[in-house]
Each structure stands twice: as C-alpha cells, then as structure tokens.
Motif scaffolding. Structure first.
Motif: not given
Length: 280
Positions: A85-86, A54-59, A100-101
């Motif tokens: 995460i990096k 989900v965080a990946r998709s936010v960025f 948001t992430a």
C-alpha cells in the motif's frame, strides 16, 4: 463473502475510539495540522494478504483527505519486502490510523495465510476446510472473511444460523434420537441438523435419527475411516478436533466431506506488516 458495511464501520469506529480516546497526545502536540507525508505499508514476511479494504476504511474514518493506493488485493500471495500500500496525506491522520489499520491487516493476513497453507495441503482431495465459532469476540465476521480470502469456507456464523447438536445438548435432551426428533418437530423445514459424535455407536444413532450432517469429533484416523464407511453417503461427514498441518492430509484420505479447524482463527500468528513514512 462480502463484509457488511454497517458492521465494518461500527468495528472500525470502536477500534479507533479504543486507541485514540480523547486524542493522540504525541501527534496532536508535535505534528502541525498542515503537515503532509507519504509512506508505504510493507509486508515483512511471506504470506497471503487480507484486510486491504479494512485498512482503507480506517484511514478514511480518521481523515478523508488521506490518499490510499493499494498495490495488492485481498488473497494475493506476497513476499517479504513487498510494498502493498502507498499512502499520502495529512501526517497526523496517517499516524493516528496507523496502528489500528495494521492491527486489522496483520491479524486478518495471518488467518488467510494459515488457511491457505491448510487448503493447499488437501487441494487434491474433494474436501472443504472450514472455520468454527472460535473467533475473537466482535471480530467474527472479519475473521471468517479472512478464512474465505485464504481459500477456506465458513461454518455457521453463530447459534442463530444452523442447528448443531453437541455433547451437552445430547446429555440434556436424553440422547441423540430424542434431540433430533424434538428439533425436527420445531425447526423450519429448510434447516438441516448436524450431530456431533465421538464413537461408532453414536454414528449409528445419528444415522437412525436422520441427521443431515454428522461431525466426527476427535476420532482417531482408523475410527474416522470406519465411520465414513458406516455412513456411506447417507449424511454429510465432518471431521473436527485438533486437526493441524501435520494431520490434515490423513484426515482428508478417510473420505470426509468437511474438515473444520478452530485453529484457523484462534491459534494464528499475525503477519508482520509495517508502515514507513518516506524521508523528507
């Protein structure tokens, strides 16, 4: 359980629009568009990670040029101080997507962590720990996903995918037998019927009506154990109502098949996670 990509994209866009609005006043007037940074997302307490994708998709939604490298996967146990995460790319994009992430990851990881604690407590019993519909409006799929990440199972997703006859249905229908009889006549033959009961008399009524699943709602341990004996395998037995880390083992010992815990999604503490940009 896999997240629906169409749903996920919609939720993320709505969350970003809520936060960014017409623009980021601080970042837009402070950070040049050409500026780049690297950073790390760090977990600050022990727990179970959920929401990495989900965080990946936010960025990605904020700026496709952001490079996202996950050091963990959903369901991994982490320790305080772990880098999970990096991230590298346009600084403005990283800053706009940061809150948001993290909001998504913190809440989902909190749910997964709480679920894991409860599941671990009853791992030696043949019982499933499941969630309920007590979720944050519009975030149900994400929160139920986090329950699965934590080792739990999902109850129904909404009013549309399972029949559950609760106390108010029983009152309105004129009793358990009338409710079940009417439903049997109208629902698809593939659909099971669950009935919520609070007394041993209602347990007998649900059995006589032919309920497939009987939910023992807010029963004390002694009554619950007696209900399990009374049902004697004629229906699946679910325990529900105020069950927590202090009582879940006792409930499991009664022999119920399923333990539903609304607190998995509506009484949780978010896991503390932060993003730190590297120094120049």
């Amino acid at each position: 359980m896999k997240l629906n990509n169409i749903y996920l994209e919609k939720v993320i866009i709505e969350a970003l629009e809520e936060d960014i609005g017409f623009g980021d006043l601080t970042t837009d007037y402070l950070i040049p568009s050409t500026h780049r940074s690297s950073g790390k997302i760090i977990v600050k307490e022990d727990g179970v990670v959920a929401g990495v994708g989900v965080a990946r998709s936010v960025f990605e939604a904020v700026n496709s040029k952001i490079e996202f490298k996950a050091m963990v996967r959903d369901g991994d146990q982490v320790r305080a101080g772990d880098v999970i995460i990096k991230i590298t790319g346009p600084t403005a994009g990283i800053l706009k997507g940061e809150r948001t992430a993290l909001n998504f990851m913190q809440r989902l990881s909190g749910i997964a962590t709480k679920t894991c604690r409860l599941v671990t407590k009853v791992k030696d019993f043949p019982v499933r720990v499941v969630d309920t519909r007590k979720t944050t409006p519009t975030l149900r799929q994400l929160e139920k996903y986090a329950v699965r990440v934590g080792g739990g199972y999902n109850h129904r997703f909404g009013l549309y995918d399972a029949v559950m006859v609760k106390d108010n249905h029983i009152k309105a229908a004129g009793g358990i037998k009338k409710a079940v009889t009417t439903l049997r006549r109208n629902i698809p033959h593939t659909t099971k019927i669950e009935v919520e009961v609070t007394t041993l008399t209602e347990v007998e009524e649900a059995l006589e009506a032919g309920a497939d699943i009987i939910m023992l709602d807010n029963m004390d341990i002694e009554t619950m154990a007696e209900a399990v004996k009374q049902i004697e395998g004629k229906a699946l037995v679910e325990a529900s109502g105020g069950i927590d880390e202090n009582t879940i083992i006792e409930v499991a010992r009664t022999g119920v098949d399923v333990i539903s815990v609304g607190a998995l999604t509506h009484q949780i503490e978010s896991l503390d996670i932060s993003l730190n940009l590297d120094s120049d």
